[in-house]
Design a protein around this motif. Structure first.
Motif, PDB file in Angstrom:
ATOM      1  N   SER A 266       0.846  -1.196   0.000  1.00 42.26           N
ATOM      2  CA  SER A 266       0.000   0.000   0.000  1.00 42.26           C
ATOM      3  C   SER A 266       0.879   1.243   0.000  1.00 42.26           C
ATOM      4  O   SER A 266       1.977   1.245   0.565  1.00 42.26           O
ATOM      5  CB  SER A 266      -0.909   0.007   1.221  1.00 42.26           C
ATOM      6  OG  SER A 266      -1.785  -1.098   1.203  1.00 42.26           O
ATOM      7  N   PHE A 267       0.383   2.300  -0.625  1.00 38.04           N
ATOM      8  CA  PHE A 267       1.142   3.535  -0.760  1.00 38.04           C
ATOM      9  C   PHE A 267       0.249   4.690  -0.310  1.00 38.04           C
ATOM     10  O   PHE A 267      -0.923   4.760  -0.678  1.00 38.04           O
ATOM     11  CB  PHE A 267       1.567   3.740  -2.215  1.00 38.04           C
ATOM     12  CG  PHE A 267       2.444   4.935  -2.458  1.00 38.04           C
ATOM     13  CD1 PHE A 267       3.824   4.810  -2.437  1.00 38.04           C
ATOM     14  CD2 PHE A 267       1.900   6.184  -2.703  1.00 38.04           C
ATOM     15  CE1 PHE A 267       4.635   5.911  -2.664  1.00 38.04           C
ATOM     16  CE2 PHE A 267       2.706   7.295  -2.926  1.00 38.04           C
ATOM     17  CZ  PHE A 267       4.068   7.150  -2.912  1.00 38.04           C
ATOM     18  N   ALA A 268       0.812   5.597   0.488  1.00 41.66           N
ATOM     19  CA  ALA A 268       0.058   6.758   0.954  1.00 41.66           C
ATOM     20  C   ALA A 268       0.975   7.974   1.020  1.00 41.66           C
ATOM     21  O   ALA A 268       2.196   7.843   1.187  1.00 41.66           O
ATOM     22  CB  ALA A 268      -0.549   6.494   2.330  1.00 41.66           C
ATOM     23  N   LEU A 269       0.362   9.160   0.883  1.00 40.26           N
ATOM     24  CA  LEU A 269       1.091  10.422   0.993  1.00 40.26           C
ATOM     25  C   LEU A 269       0.625  11.182   2.226  1.00 40.26           C
ATOM     26  O   LEU A 269      -0.576  11.261   2.495  1.00 40.26           O
ATOM     27  CB  LEU A 269       0.862  11.299  -0.244  1.00 40.26           C
ATOM     28  CG  LEU A 269       1.469  10.853  -1.571  1.00 40.26           C
ATOM     29  CD1 LEU A 269       1.049  11.825  -2.672  1.00 40.26           C
ATOM     30  CD2 LEU A 269       2.983  10.796  -1.476  1.00 40.26           C
ATOM     31  N   ALA A 270       1.559  11.734   2.968  1.00 40.69           N
ATOM     32  CA  ALA A 270       1.225  12.617   4.096  1.00 40.69           C
ATOM     33  C   ALA A 270       1.196  14.046   3.565  1.00 40.69           C
ATOM     34  O   ALA A 270       2.213  14.571   3.131  1.00 40.69           O
ATOM     35  CB  ALA A 270       2.256  12.479   5.214  1.00 40.69           C
ATOM     36  N   SER A 271       0.019  14.665   3.590  1.00 42.41           N
ATOM     37  CA  SER A 271      -0.129  15.988   2.976  1.00 42.41           C
ATOM     38  C   SER A 271       0.493  17.100   3.818  1.00 42.41           C
ATOM     39  O   SER A 271       0.752  18.191   3.318  1.00 42.41           O
ATOM     40  CB  SER A 271      -1.611  16.288   2.761  1.00 42.41           C
ATOM     41  OG  SER A 271      -2.264  16.471   4.005  1.00 42.41           O
ATOM     42  N   GLY A 272       0.709  16.838   5.107  1.00 41.30           N
ATOM     43  CA  GLY A 272       1.179  17.900   6.001  1.00 41.30           C
ATOM     44  C   GLY A 272       0.042  18.704   6.597  1.00 41.30           C
ATOM     45  O   GLY A 272       0.244  19.529   7.487  1.00 41.30           O
ATOM     46  N   LEU A 273      -1.178  18.455   6.141  1.00 42.76           N
ATOM     47  CA  LEU A 273      -2.354  19.159   6.644  1.00 42.76           C
ATOM     48  C   LEU A 273      -2.882  18.426   7.869  1.00 42.76           C
ATOM     49  O   LEU A 273      -3.112  17.213   7.832  1.00 42.76           O
ATOM     50  CB  LEU A 273      -3.413  19.200   5.544  1.00 42.76           C
ATOM     51  CG  LEU A 273      -4.643  20.061   5.783  1.00 42.76           C
ATOM     52  CD1 LEU A 273      -4.270  21.530   5.819  1.00 42.76           C
ATOM     53  CD2 LEU A 273      -5.663  19.810   4.674  1.00 42.76           C
ATOM     54  N   THR A 274      -3.084  19.136   8.966  1.00 46.09           N
ATOM     55  CA  THR A 274      -3.558  18.501  10.200  1.00 46.09           C
ATOM     56  C   THR A 274      -4.795  19.210  10.724  1.00 46.09           C
ATOM     57  O   THR A 274      -5.076  20.357  10.381  1.00 46.09           O
ATOM     58  CB  THR A 274      -2.475  18.536  11.300  1.00 46.09           C
ATOM     59  OG1 THR A 274      -2.151  19.898  11.600  1.00 46.09           O
ATOM     60  CG2 THR A 274      -1.217  17.806  10.843  1.00 46.09           C
ATOM     61  N   GLU A 275      -5.523  18.502  11.595  1.00 44.53           N
ATOM     62  CA  GLU A 275      -6.684  19.029  12.309  1.00 44.53           C
ATOM     63  C   GLU A 275      -7.771  19.549  11.381  1.00 44.53           C
ATOM     64  O   GLU A 275      -8.407  20.567  11.664  1.00 44.53           O
ATOM     65  CB  GLU A 275      -6.248  20.132  13.289  1.00 44.53           C
ATOM     66  CG  GLU A 275      -5.174  19.705  14.273  1.00 44.53           C
ATOM     67  CD  GLU A 275      -5.609  18.571  15.187  1.00 44.53           C
ATOM     68  OE1 GLU A 275      -6.766  18.106  15.088  1.00 44.53           O
ATOM     69  OE2 GLU A 275      -4.792  18.119  15.974  1.00 44.53           O
ATOM     70  N   VAL A 276      -7.984  18.885  10.258  1.00 47.86           N
ATOM     71  CA  VAL A 276      -9.084  19.217   9.346  1.00 47.86           C
ATOM     72  C   VAL A 276      -9.957  17.987   9.206  1.00 47.86           C
ATOM     73  O   VAL A 276      -9.470  16.917   8.830  1.00 47.86           O
ATOM     74  CB  VAL A 276      -8.567  19.666   7.961  1.00 47.86           C
ATOM     75  CG1 VAL A 276      -9.739  19.949   7.031  1.00 47.86           C
ATOM     76  CG2 VAL A 276      -7.684  20.906   8.097  1.00 47.86           C
ATOM     77  N   ALA A 277     -11.250  18.108   9.521  1.00 41.96           N
ATOM     78  CA  ALA A 277     -12.155  16.964   9.435  1.00 41.96           C
ATOM     79  C   ALA A 277     -12.239  16.456   7.999  1.00 41.96           C
ATOM     80  O   ALA A 277     -12.177  17.233   7.041  1.00 41.96           O
ATOM     81  CB  ALA A 277     -13.544  17.361   9.934  1.00 41.96           C
ATOM     82  N   LEU A 278     -12.380  15.145   7.872  1.00 43.78           N
ATOM     83  CA  LEU A 278     -12.389  14.518   6.561  1.00 43.78           C
ATOM     84  C   LEU A 278     -13.504  15.055   5.673  1.00 43.78           C
ATOM     85  O   LEU A 278     -13.338  15.183   4.458  1.00 43.78           O
ATOM     86  CB  LEU A 278     -12.530  13.003   6.725  1.00 43.78           C
ATOM     87  CG  LEU A 278     -12.083  12.130   5.548  1.00 43.78           C
ATOM     88  CD1 LEU A 278     -10.622  12.385   5.210  1.00 43.78           C
ATOM     89  CD2 LEU A 278     -12.320  10.664   5.864  1.00 43.78           C
ATOM     90  N   ARG A 279     -14.640  15.401   6.275  1.00 37.57           N
ATOM     91  CA  ARG A 279     -15.769  15.872   5.471  1.00 37.57           C
ATOM     92  C   ARG A 279     -15.478  17.215   4.808  1.00 37.57           C
ATOM     93  O   ARG A 279     -16.174  17.602   3.861  1.00 37.57           O
ATOM     94  CB  ARG A 279     -17.020  16.003   6.346  1.00 37.57           C
ATOM     95  CG  ARG A 279     -16.862  17.014   7.469  1.00 37.57           C
ATOM     96  CD  ARG A 279     -18.137  17.230   8.257  1.00 37.57           C
ATOM     97  NE  ARG A 279     -17.925  18.186   9.335  1.00 37.57           N
ATOM     98  CZ  ARG A 279     -17.874  19.490   9.171  1.00 37.57           C
ATOM     99  NH1 ARG A 279     -18.034  20.010   7.961  1.00 37.57           N
ATOM    100  NH2 ARG A 279     -17.661  20.292  10.195  1.00 37.57           N
ATOM    101  N   ARG A 280     -14.465  17.941   5.265  1.00 38.48           N
ATOM    102  CA  ARG A 280     -14.125  19.229   4.665  1.00 38.48           C
ATOM    103  C   ARG A 280     -13.157  19.095   3.491  1.00 38.48           C
ATOM    104  O   ARG A 280     -12.824  20.084   2.850  1.00 38.48           O
ATOM    105  CB  ARG A 280     -13.505  20.158   5.718  1.00 38.48           C
ATOM    106  CG  ARG A 280     -14.475  20.587   6.815  1.00 38.48           C
ATOM    107  CD  ARG A 280     -13.772  21.431   7.866  1.00 38.48           C
ATOM    108  NE  ARG A 280     -13.128  22.596   7.277  1.00 38.48           N
ATOM    109  CZ  ARG A 280     -12.108  23.246   7.832  1.00 38.48           C
ATOM    110  NH1 ARG A 280     -11.598  22.819   8.977  1.00 38.48           N
ATOM    111  NH2 ARG A 280     -11.589  24.305   7.243  1.00 38.48           N
ATOM    112  N   LEU A 281     -12.692  17.885   3.232  1.00 38.02           N
ATOM    113  CA  LEU A 281     -11.704  17.671   2.183  1.00 38.02           C
ATOM    114  C   LEU A 281     -12.356  17.075   0.938  1.00 38.02           C
ATOM    115  O   LEU A 281     -13.236  16.220   1.028  1.00 38.02           O
ATOM    116  CB  LEU A 281     -10.604  16.728   2.671  1.00 38.02           C
ATOM    117  CG  LEU A 281      -9.830  17.165   3.912  1.00 38.02           C
ATOM    118  CD1 LEU A 281      -8.803  16.107   4.282  1.00 38.02           C
ATOM    119  CD2 LEU A 281      -9.146  18.505   3.690  1.00 38.02           C
TER     120      LEU A 281
END
Length: 501
Positions: A266-281
């Motif tokens: 599996s491959f994933a990227l860490a965006s560096g964005l924190t403390e943002v609810a998933l529904r806002r993305l």
């Protein structure tokens, strides 16, 4: 340390060297899906069949079968039975959402088929599904959370990136136990050494591999792929988490993705964005670029209006129902110690507007005059709060009122007047706000609450930074459904009494 709303503060998972045997894979128990499926089926079929039989409705077996199939189809359609998602949350709001859809679907089928059973029978028969499915979700969530506190049911993660960002990601993952990821190794890009204590398993050249013109027989991953794959296999990692940066972007990142995924990892990227609810993305693409969009916090529109109406309506109803209890508590405070029944205090509300907060008095009448003598005993030295576990100014009755949070009930009047909300950040004192910086002031972007993430996550046991992180997350990510979840968990926090002093 990063925190989010809710009681999601487990034991700290330290970013230390982790061996293969000490961290098993995330074997989210195989019994989760069949257990949830059976519970959902029985939670509808049994009650509907029993109610329809007792009330002599026509075709009870057919009604129970159709209702059960519809319920399972709705739950499956929303992917509630996936092993990788079961237990990741309590699922109470999702259960209510699915149940309302079930009611609508069955109402539509009733209209189409001309079914004539009593609506009351259908509602009575379907209500237990809420309790059974909700309880099942909570049990699975608690089981999974307990396993993670014991370093079980985890996914082994290899972090790839530059030293500084890798340290940040590793520390953030280690700070909480409400997720499946544990870092077992790193592969660094460019110079620098990690400070997290996790073993370094390889290093990628700062300049990156040279990519010759496309030729069908060439290995597309260049030199990065073999290095990362060797490290992943050496630690039996099942996820490669890449932290993009100046050395890992564009074509280099693309080819690394090919190498990892072609190897079955599996491959994933860490965006560096924190403390943002998933529904806002949300994600979109433009000119081949993948764009991550962030919706703004809810400050105006339908949800804030609904929240305001619900706040005042529920607070008004609560005051009416609890009126006898309020009278008894007022009498008890008056008899317990000399002084006024209610304690008035100026607090800072929405957008910095001061208001008078009401509470039942839990301290001696001259408590504020005694505070300077107790400053040296303040247990919240890292922030502007003043808290003592055994404050000598608290009366005998006051300790009970604080533990049960009954002293907060007069704040229902503040909610009715629109100065507070049922759910929100803790209302700060003027002297606390005077010490706020730009970050802390952001928590004044919503009304303070009678309860909130701070209250249901440990109250005074939390440090200033932990409480602030919870309040900031709420301020930016609140929703009406999220408020309902906090209210449901408030009762448990009150009964538990943890951190109330």
């Amino acid at each position: 340390m990063r925190h989010s709303p809710g009681s999601r503060h487990g034991t700290v998972r330290r970013p230390t060297v982790v061996g293969r045997r000490s961290v098993p894979r995330r074997d989210a128990a195989s019994w989760y899906p069949p257990f949830a499926l059976c519970a959902d089926a029985l939670g509808v079929f049994g009650p509907v069949l029993a109610v329809y039989s007792v009330r002599s409705e026509t075709e009870p077996l057919a009604a129970a079968t159709v209702a059960t199939l519809c319920w399972l189809a709705i739950r499956a359609g929303h992917r509630r039975y996936l092993a990788r998602t079961l237990g990741e949350s309590r699922g109470l709001i999702a259960t209510l959402h699915d149940w309302l859809i079930l009611l609508g679907l069955l109402a539509g089928l009733r209209a189409l088929t001309g079914e004539r059973s009593a609506i009351a029978s259908a509602l009575i028969g379907l209500l237990p599904a809420l309790a059974v499915t909700g309880t099942t979700c909570v049990l699975i969530h608690r089981h999974l959370t307990g396993r993670r506190h014991q370093a079980q049911a985890l996914r082994r993660v290899l972090v790839v990136g530059e030293a500084g960002p890798v340290d940040v990601v590793a520390a953030q993952l280690a700070a909480r136990t409400d997720h499946a990821y544990v870092v077992v190794g790193t592969v660094l890009a460019g110079p620098g050494e990690p400070a997290c204590g996790i073993p370094q398993l390889g290093r990628l050249d700062a300049a990156g591999p040279a990519f010759p013109p496309a030729v069908p027989d060439l290995i597309p991953e260049g030199l990065d792929g073999p290095t990362v794959l060797a490290a992943a296999r050496g630690k039996d990692a099942d996820l490669v988490l890449v932290v993009p940066g100046s050395l890992l972007t564009g074509e280099r990142l693309r080819r690394l993705t090919w190498a990892v995924q072609d190897a079955g990892l599996s491959f994933a990227l860490a965006s560096g964005l924190t403390e943002v609810a998933l529904r806002r993305l949300s994600v979109s693409t433009a000119a081949g670029l993948n764009l991550l969009h962030i919706a703004p916090p809810l400050r105006r529109g339908a949800q804030p209006a609904v929240k305001s109406v619900l706040d005042r309506a529920v607070a008004g109803l609560a005051l009416t129902v609890l009126a006898p209890l309020l009278v008894l508590l007022a009498l008890a405070v008056r008899l317990d110690s000399p002084g006024p029944v209610l304690y008035r205090q100026t607090r800072i509300g929405h957008r910095g507007v001061p208001f008078t907060l009401w509470k039942f008095r839990t301290m001696v009448a001259d408590a504020e005059l005694r505070r300077p003598d107790l400053e040296s005993a303040n247990e919240h030295v890292a922030g502007p709060l003043f808290k003592m576990r055994r404050d000598p100014r608290v009366t005998r009755l006051g300790r009970l009122l604080r533990r049960t949070s009954l002293d907060e009930l007069p704040q229902l009047f503040n909610v009715v007047r629109g100065q507070m909300s049922l759910v929100g950040p803790r209302p700060p004192l003027p002297e606390e706000v005077a010490r706020y910086g730009a970050v802390e002031l952001r928590r004044l972007g919503v009304k303070p609450g009678l309860t909130g993430p701070w209250q249901v996550s440990g109250r005074s046991d939390l440090s200033w930074d932990e409480g602030l992180a919870l309040d900031l997350f709420y301020t930016d990510n609140w929703s009406v459904t999220g408020d309902l979840d906090v209210l449901a968990r408030t009762l448990r926090a009150v009964v538990d009494g943890r951190g109330a002093y």
